[in-house]
Design a protein around this motif. Sequence first.
Motif, PDB file in Angstrom:
ATOM      1  N   ASP A 147       0.625  -1.241  -0.139  1.00  0.00           N
ATOM      2  CA  ASP A 147      -0.159  -0.113   0.097  1.00  0.00           C
ATOM      3  C   ASP A 147       0.974   1.325   0.064  1.00  0.00           C
ATOM      4  N   GLN A 201       2.787   2.623   2.256  1.00  0.00           N
ATOM      5  CA  GLN A 201       2.421   3.378   3.509  1.00  0.00           C
ATOM      6  C   GLN A 201       3.139   2.804   4.577  1.00  0.00           C
ATOM      7  N   HIS A 207      -8.428   7.407   3.125  1.00  0.00           N
ATOM      8  CA  HIS A 207      -8.835   6.483   2.103  1.00  0.00           C
ATOM      9  C   HIS A 207      -8.940   7.326   0.583  1.00  0.00           C
ATOM     10  N   ARG A 267      -4.693   5.548   1.184  1.00  0.00           N
ATOM     11  CA  ARG A 267      -4.323   4.797   2.261  1.00  0.00           C
ATOM     12  C   ARG A 267      -5.295   3.725   2.630  1.00  0.00           C
ATOM     13  N   HIS A 268      -4.409   2.773   3.348  1.00  0.00           N
ATOM     14  CA  HIS A 268      -5.452   1.379   3.677  1.00  0.00           C
ATOM     15  C   HIS A 268      -5.566   1.641   5.190  1.00  0.00           C
ATOM     16  N   THR A 269      -6.858   1.793   5.475  1.00  0.00           N
ATOM     17  CA  THR A 269      -6.986   1.974   7.080  1.00  0.00           C
ATOM     18  C   THR A 269      -8.275   1.215   7.523  1.00  0.00           C
ATOM     19  N   TYR A 270      -8.345   1.158   8.959  1.00  0.00           N
ATOM     20  CA  TYR A 270      -9.318   0.545   9.638  1.00  0.00           C
ATOM     21  C   TYR A 270      -9.493   1.167  10.645  1.00  0.00           C
ATOM     22  N   LEU A 289      -1.600  -1.921   8.109  1.00  0.00           N
ATOM     23  CA  LEU A 289      -2.745  -0.820   7.985  1.00  0.00           C
ATOM     24  C   LEU A 289      -2.345   0.344   8.934  1.00  0.00           C
TER      25      LEU A 289
END
Length: 627
Positions: free
Chosen positions: A451, A453, A480, A484-487, A528
């Motif tokens: 990703d 990041q 997002h 960016r890969h988020t949770y 993440l």
Amino acid sequence: MDTHTPAPDRAGEASSRSLLRFLTCGSVDDGKSSLIGRLLYDSRLIMEDTLASIAKDSRKHGTLGEEIDLALLVDGLEAERQQGITIDVAYRFFATPRRSFIVADTPGHEQYTRNMATGASNSDLAVILCDARKGVLTQTKRHTFICSLLGIRHVVLAVNKIDLVNFDEATFDRIVGDWATFASGLGFTTLVPVPVSARFGDNVTVRSGNTPWYRGPTLLAHMEAVDVDHGAEDKPFRFPVQWVNRPNQDFRGFSGTVASGRIAVGDAVVVAASGRQSRLSRILGPDGDQDRAAAGEAVTLCLADEVDVARGDVLAPLADRPEVADQFAAHLLWMDEEPMLPGRQYLMRIGNFWTTASVTQIKHRVDVNTLEQQPAKRLDLNEIAVCNLSCAQRVPMDAYAENRQTGAFVLVDRFTNRTAGAGMIAFPLRRATNIHAEEFLVDKRARAALDHQVPLVLWFTGLSGSGKSTVAKLVEQALHREGRHTYTLDGDNLRHGLNRDLGFTDADRVENIRRVGEVAKLFLDAGLIVLCSFISPFRAERRMVREMMGKGEFIEVFVDTPIEECMRRDPKGLYAKARRGAIQNFTGVSSPYEAPESPELRLATLGRTPEEAAEVVLAHLRRLLGG
């Protein structure tokens, strides 16, 4: 168990005077300091100039009018003299022709129980005082129980101020009966009750004519005669390393005090935690080389091999090693005004070894009045419980009942450095030993590289209604959009699933954040950017989560909104319910919020829109992530 007859007199058989370490304890104003003063005075161990000084101080600080107040011999602190109480542990040395003594005078106030436990941990005998007018009190029972837990096997009940009840035999018998019933199951070897008047000296060093009905020994006679040999030299060899002594490249020794057992040059030893073996090549004492050493001796040991040994390690014999475990059951005496909450991390010291530890379960709390076992979710000041504990590292240990030196530990508050609890190990917990951390072929860095990041945990903390969830949502939305890969982990969402079994007590809040931290760590390992939005009211748990992550991977964002503004907003109507008493343990109303002291970001929300607050976070992240 002997309740009236003194132990056999063996002092006269010894070629030199043996040493007895004892403590005096009891409730406030039971006369502990006066009793010690009387022992010193009647033993003619007070110098004339000291006696003159005490006579002068008695007129100023004493409680007996023109009489000499012998308690002032022990109450050395000015604060104690002014208040007429003992607030610290005062140690005194004295000797008679038959024995030498070190006495610890411990405080009676409930809030100073920690001091009493300190004195008891090094004592062979306890003199527990109670006021003849008041009888056996809760503090009397608490001190009796603590003495039992700390391995004291010889106890004297000094029923003091017997003169104030006209030397009444019935009063004495009633008090002794109450106390003996309570103490009978605590494992004491001798229980000796003595009616005394510390003020006038009755039955302290000389038998009193005022108590013709009492046929037992005087207090001093019993302490001169009692056999308290605990056989430390006959126990398995234990040597906690206090200092690695390496003054030059030609010498490497390990300094400390032999906790138990004996050792001789040439004996085989093992480093308990690592299992590395060697032989003893030299023993150095105060006067140089010696052939052997025994319990209580301070020595430096040299090994025949270059074995890795550090401060805190324990040297032991090959055939009789201590247990090595990272989980164990123990009695725990809580000494801090801040309650003990399961899951909260503390520093633990066992011997000379330090590690982090937490209570994983309170098996039961002990009612000191009845010795009844009670359920509990927390421990408050002076409470005692049987607990399971977990350590960050495997540590060598013995059961406290077998070895007081290697079976005792203390818990220390990580923020204040106060001693928070004292523990006595019962047994190690033999958990599964076939569980090992698995190493994967794809690691955190490789996952994050997909990703493009840097994995991070953004931890939003603040009061309910502060706006932390709103800001977190806006930050995630912007990230997002940037690819960016988020949770996001949110408090309400997790309480519908993973944490649905938890309430809002302090103990449940600690466990709630511990679980969230573990989940956040897994998402971080997945590469993440994890956004966590939780009130997380306690600094200790926020620090615990920070320490789960790597350096620079945890960013604490304090959403700083005054409680008055949170109450005004009250989006869920929770503050109104809490103020009516409909919601218990609500942060900011009936439960505290400990604001971060040095967060990476502090977002003052007054006069700032949520979008503006989110932009502050995004700007900080862009500097870290690049772009």
